[in-house]
Write an enzyme that holds these catalytic residues in place. Structure first.
Site, mmCIF file in Angstrom:
data_model
loop_
_atom_site.group_PDB
_atom_site.id
_atom_site.type_symbol
_atom_site.label_atom_id
_atom_site.label_comp_id
_atom_site.label_asym_id
_atom_site.label_seq_id
_atom_site.Cartn_x
_atom_site.Cartn_y
_atom_site.Cartn_z
ATOM 1 N N GLU A 50 0.503 26.811 -36.035
ATOM 2 C CA GLU A 50 -0.741 26.956 -36.781
ATOM 3 C C GLU A 50 -0.437 26.841 -38.272
ATOM 4 O O GLU A 50 0.415 27.577 -38.795
ATOM 5 C CB GLU A 50 -1.392 28.302 -36.474
ATOM 6 C CG GLU A 50 -2.711 28.515 -37.186
ATOM 7 C CD GLU A 50 -3.325 29.884 -36.917
ATOM 8 O OE1 GLU A 50 -4.301 30.219 -37.617
ATOM 9 O OE2 GLU A 50 -2.830 30.622 -36.042
ATOM 10 N N ASP A 61 -7.508 37.360 -43.405
ATOM 11 C CA ASP A 61 -6.102 37.492 -43.773
ATOM 12 C C ASP A 61 -5.766 38.853 -44.357
ATOM 13 O O ASP A 61 -6.488 39.376 -45.202
ATOM 14 C CB ASP A 61 -5.722 36.411 -44.793
ATOM 15 C CG ASP A 61 -5.889 35.010 -44.244
ATOM 16 O OD1 ASP A 61 -5.938 34.876 -43.011
ATOM 17 O OD2 ASP A 61 -5.965 34.062 -45.031
#
Length: 260
Positions: A50, A61
């Site tokens: 990824e 995140d």
């Protein structure tokens, strides 16, 4: 033509193997090292990789990946130059590449141009975590025509009926978020997660991969008893920042020695 990611997971199933998908931030350490890092992870045994695109306002995140994103943005990394770099190195990287970005950069890029450039770069799939299934018409037909998978996410707060609805779309795999929150290294998981993974496996026709907070060999071994593989992000980003390739290789090899 079968999508490379779908083909890879079919092969894993035939061989009764589990998937290890590392995550890296494009441009962290400079965009010129991206292909070298992908090739390194490929040699270490990654099932797929990824590739995160730095974004100024990420919703998923945690601190480690946010910091990597800030470093990448300061180095001038963008969605466009990352795809250009992936295109240059596509003959060297044979494992499926999954690009992870947000809808705002895709919208600014133009959905059709974005998909065309994904295809040129040899990308097998993409993840757009802030794109709900109700709005997938913005891009899903172009992705399907280009034979690029849209990887969808479910979380521990997603109702069972919606998980089934999401899991019955597309191919590739179902990204199952293992925490109620953002990415980042965790020390332990509880029984609630185990029951959640079991439930997702029951309703999903797609391979189920667990991601967010997975950082140790023991966690990987434990969680893959209940799903088809793991996605490891913050730990891989941290190890690249430290140039700790020995620990990284050990982590990626853990599933190769686990009997299934």
């Amino acid at each position: 033509m079968v999508n490379k990611l779908t083909e890879t997971f079919a092969q894993l199933k035939r061989n009764q193997q589990k998937a290890f998908v590392p995550y890296i931030m494009a441009g962290d350490g400079g965009l010129d090292c991206l292909i070298d890092r992908l090739v390194l992870l490929q040699k270490m045994g990654a099932t797929a990789i990824e590739v995160g695109i730095p974004f100024s306002d990420p919703v998923a995140d945690g601190p480690t990946i946010q910091s990597a994103g800030i470093r990448a943005l300061k180095a001038g990394t963008s969605l466009r130059n990352t795809l250009n770099e992936l295109e240059k190195g596509k003959d060297l990287v044979t494992v499926p590449i999954i690009v992870m970005t947000y809808m705002n950069p895709v919208y600014r890029y133009g959905a059709s141009s974005f998909v065309q450039d994904l295809q040129k770069a040899g990308v097998a799939a993409c993840i757009i975590p802030d794109l709900p299934i109700e709005e997938e018409d913005l891009i899903v037909s172009e992705l399907t025509e280009a034979n690029i998978e849209l990887i969808r996410l479910v979380t521990m707060t997603t109702p069972k009926e919606r998980i089934a609805q999401i899991a019955n779309r597309g191919n590739g795999f179902l990204y199952t978020v293992t925490v109620k929150g953002i990415t980042g290294v965790r020390n332990s998981y509880d029984e609630e997660l185990i029951q959640f993974l079991k439930m997702v496996k029951e309703v999903s026709p797609l391979p189920v991969l667990a991601g967010f907070g997975i950082s140790s060999e023991n966690q990987i071994i434990e969680l893959t008893n209940y799903c088809d593989g793991v996605i490891v992000g913050s730990k891989i980003v941290e190890l690249f920042a430290k140039n700790d390739f020995e620990t990284m290789e050990k982590l990626l090899s853990v599933l190769q020695s686990v009997p299934r």
